[in-house]
Design a protein around this motif. Structure first.
Motif, PDB file in Angstrom:
ATOM      1  N   SER A 232      27.331  -2.576 -12.601  1.00 42.66           N
ATOM      2  CA  SER A 232      26.477  -3.025 -11.510  1.00 42.66           C
ATOM      3  C   SER A 232      27.114  -2.661 -10.179  1.00 42.66           C
ATOM      4  O   SER A 232      28.341  -2.630 -10.044  1.00 42.66           O
ATOM      5  N   ALA A 233      26.273  -2.375  -9.183  1.00 47.04           N
ATOM      6  CA  ALA A 233      26.791  -1.940  -7.891  1.00 47.04           C
ATOM      7  C   ALA A 233      25.917  -2.485  -6.776  1.00 47.04           C
ATOM      8  O   ALA A 233      24.720  -2.710  -6.958  1.00 47.04           O
ATOM      9  N   THR A 234      26.538  -2.707  -5.609  1.00 49.29           N
ATOM     10  CA  THR A 234      25.797  -3.089  -4.410  1.00 49.29           C
ATOM     11  C   THR A 234      25.278  -1.817  -3.759  1.00 49.29           C
ATOM     12  O   THR A 234      26.050  -1.008  -3.249  1.00 49.29           O
TER      13      THR A 234
ATOM     14  N   ASP B 182      28.805  -0.162  -2.233  1.00 48.46           N
ATOM     15  CA  ASP B 182      30.049  -0.805  -1.831  1.00 48.46           C
ATOM     16  C   ASP B 182      31.178  -0.332  -2.742  1.00 48.46           C
ATOM     17  O   ASP B 182      30.997  -0.224  -3.964  1.00 48.46           O
ATOM     18  N   ALA B 183      32.337  -0.048  -2.164  1.00 48.32           N
ATOM     19  CA  ALA B 183      33.488   0.363  -2.972  1.00 48.32           C
ATOM     20  C   ALA B 183      34.096  -0.867  -3.638  1.00 48.32           C
ATOM     21  O   ALA B 183      34.539  -1.796  -2.959  1.00 48.32           O
TER      22      ALA B 183
ATOM     23  N   ILE C 180      12.602   1.411 -17.039  1.00 45.21           N
ATOM     24  CA  ILE C 180      13.480   2.016 -16.054  1.00 45.21           C
ATOM     25  C   ILE C 180      12.662   2.817 -15.055  1.00 45.21           C
ATOM     26  O   ILE C 180      11.846   3.649 -15.422  1.00 45.21           O
ATOM     27  N   LEU C 181      12.900   2.554 -13.785  1.00 44.86           N
ATOM     28  CA  LEU C 181      12.229   3.312 -12.736  1.00 44.86           C
ATOM     29  C   LEU C 181      12.779   4.720 -12.653  1.00 44.86           C
ATOM     30  O   LEU C 181      12.043   5.692 -12.590  1.00 44.86           O
ATOM     31  N   SER C 182      14.083   4.844 -12.626  1.00 47.69           N
ATOM     32  CA  SER C 182      14.674   6.177 -12.562  1.00 47.69           C
ATOM     33  C   SER C 182      15.937   6.203 -13.394  1.00 47.69           C
ATOM     34  O   SER C 182      16.684   5.238 -13.444  1.00 47.69           O
ATOM     35  N   ASN C 183      16.168   7.314 -14.059  1.00 47.71           N
ATOM     36  CA  ASN C 183      17.268   7.399 -15.003  1.00 47.71           C
ATOM     37  C   ASN C 183      17.822   8.818 -14.927  1.00 47.71           C
ATOM     38  O   ASN C 183      17.252   9.738 -15.487  1.00 47.71           O
ATOM     39  N   TRP C 184      18.907   8.982 -14.189  1.00 48.41           N
ATOM     40  CA  TRP C 184      19.425  10.309 -13.899  1.00 48.41           C
ATOM     41  C   TRP C 184      20.880  10.401 -14.338  1.00 48.41           C
ATOM     42  O   TRP C 184      21.633   9.452 -14.248  1.00 48.41           O
ATOM     43  N   ILE C 185      21.262  11.575 -14.794  1.00 48.71           N
ATOM     44  CA  ILE C 185      22.647  11.818 -15.188  1.00 48.71           C
ATOM     45  C   ILE C 185      23.274  12.794 -14.205  1.00 48.71           C
ATOM     46  O   ILE C 185      22.725  13.850 -13.932  1.00 48.71           O
ATOM     47  N   SER C 186      24.418  12.418 -13.661  1.00 48.03           N
ATOM     48  CA  SER C 186      25.166  13.304 -12.774  1.00 48.03           C
ATOM     49  C   SER C 186      26.414  13.779 -13.505  1.00 48.03           C
ATOM     50  O   SER C 186      27.148  12.976 -14.071  1.00 48.03           O
ATOM     51  N   ARG C 187      26.647  15.075 -13.504  1.00 49.79           N
ATOM     52  CA  ARG C 187      27.810  15.604 -14.210  1.00 49.79           C
ATOM     53  C   ARG C 187      29.092  15.441 -13.399  1.00 49.79           C
ATOM     54  O   ARG C 187      30.178  15.553 -13.923  1.00 49.79           O
ATOM     55  N   ARG C 188      28.951  15.201 -12.107  1.00 50.56           N
ATOM     56  CA  ARG C 188      30.152  15.002 -11.316  1.00 50.56           C
ATOM     57  C   ARG C 188      29.845  14.051 -10.181  1.00 50.56           C
ATOM     58  O   ARG C 188      28.818  14.157  -9.533  1.00 50.56           O
ATOM     59  N   ARG C 189      30.747  13.136  -9.935  1.00 49.09           N
ATOM     60  CA  ARG C 189      30.602  12.211  -8.825  1.00 49.09           C
ATOM     61  C   ARG C 189      31.692  12.480  -7.813  1.00 49.09           C
ATOM     62  O   ARG C 189      32.854  12.663  -8.167  1.00 49.09           O
ATOM     63  N   ASN C 190      31.335  12.469  -6.558  1.00 53.66           N
ATOM     64  CA  ASN C 190      32.320  12.535  -5.489  1.00 53.66           C
ATOM     65  C   ASN C 190      32.342  11.190  -4.784  1.00 53.66           C
ATOM     66  O   ASN C 190      31.340  10.795  -4.198  1.00 53.66           O
ATOM     67  N   PRO C 191      33.450  10.431  -4.832  1.00 52.12           N
ATOM     68  CA  PRO C 191      33.483   9.102  -4.219  1.00 52.12           C
ATOM     69  C   PRO C 191      33.220   9.189  -2.726  1.00 52.12           C
ATOM     70  O   PRO C 191      33.556  10.167  -2.092  1.00 52.12           O
TER      71      PRO C 191
END
Length: 258
Positions: free
Chosen positions: A177-179, A216-217, A247-258
């Motif tokens: 979960s995230a803000t 939020d970090a 689910i409204l949206s369901n996406w996969i990201s192969r890379r995350r940049n903080p």
């Protein structure tokens, strides 16, 4: 024409045969939209480069004339009677061949702009205290505009949306979960207008979906996004809205940049 800027209506209907107008009507094919813009004469101009013994410009020729139409649609339930089992979802998998096309009728204060053989791309943006919206950009074949009377659109199947908020919306990324401050996904279809002898069409030649999220970090002891980013860890983003099944949206990201 042009005196009443809000006197607009959009109709859309999927084509059975590419580039053949299926004749959408206001009772069955009206789309409730906002933030609409049309580029009614996209294309190029070609200089003739004439040598005629005098200075000055010459008339240019229009080539590859086509149409671009973009607009927003609110994210809300379809209004259809549905039974969705808790924790289940509806998934729409992208395809790589056999893409469908659509005919769009855009009425602008007494002028009808038909856009046939249209294909395009879609984005979605979710931001607190805002209305969630899909953004569509379509490119289609040119048809001469016509002076007509705007039809009456039937919009009863469209439901009022809920704003993005703590009570209406949930969001997770990578199962945590995230803000959420903002979440945006872009389909990024490569939409190409083709005009050749014996062929005129709009084709989807590639896609490169991308997403961005601002949250939020959390404390590094709870979740270290830097470790995941360096490891190129796949992450699934899930967002659901009250009154929207699944689910409204369901996406996969192969890379995350903080």
């Amino acid at each position: 024409m042009g005196n009443k800027a809000k006197n607009k209506i959009l109709l859309a209907k999927v084509e059975t045969t590419y580039g053949t107008d299926p004749t959408p009507d206001g009772n069955n094919n009206a789309i409730l939209i906002s933030n609409v813009t049309i580029s009614p004469m996209e294309g190029e101009t070609k200089d003739r480069d004439l040598v005629n013994g005098r200075l000055g410009n010459e008339l240019v020729l229009h080539v590859g004339t086509h149409v671009k139409l973009e607009f927003d649609v609110e994210v809300a339930g379809s209004g259809e009677a549905e039974t969705i089992t808790a924790s289940e979802k509806v998934e729409y998998a992208p395809i790589s061949e056999g893409e469908k096309s659509v005919t769009l009728y855009f009425y602008l204060d007494g002028a009808l702009h038909k856009v046939i053989g249209a294909r395009g791309s879609m984005d979605i943006k979710i931001k607190p205290n805002e209305i969630p919206r899909f953004h569509f950009v379509f490119t289609g074949l040119w048809v001469d505009p016509a002076a007509v009377t705007n039809p009456t659109g039937v919009f009863t199947a469209f439901q009022a949306p809920l704003p993005v908020s703590n009570s209406n919306t949930t969001f997770t990324i990578g199962g945590a979960s995230a803000t959420l401050y903002e979440f945006e996904c872009k389909q990024e279809n490569a939409v190409r207008y083709l005009h050749r002898v014996g062929r005129e069409s709009v084709e989807i030649t590639d896609r490169a979906p991308k997403a961005s999220v601002t949250i939020d970090a959390p404390p590094l002891g709870a979740k270290n996004w830097f470790t995941d980013a360096l490891a190129i860890t796949q992450a699934r983003c899930n967002s659901s809205m009250a009154r929207l099944p699944g689910i409204l949206s369901n996406w996969i990201s192969r890379r995350r940049n903080p």
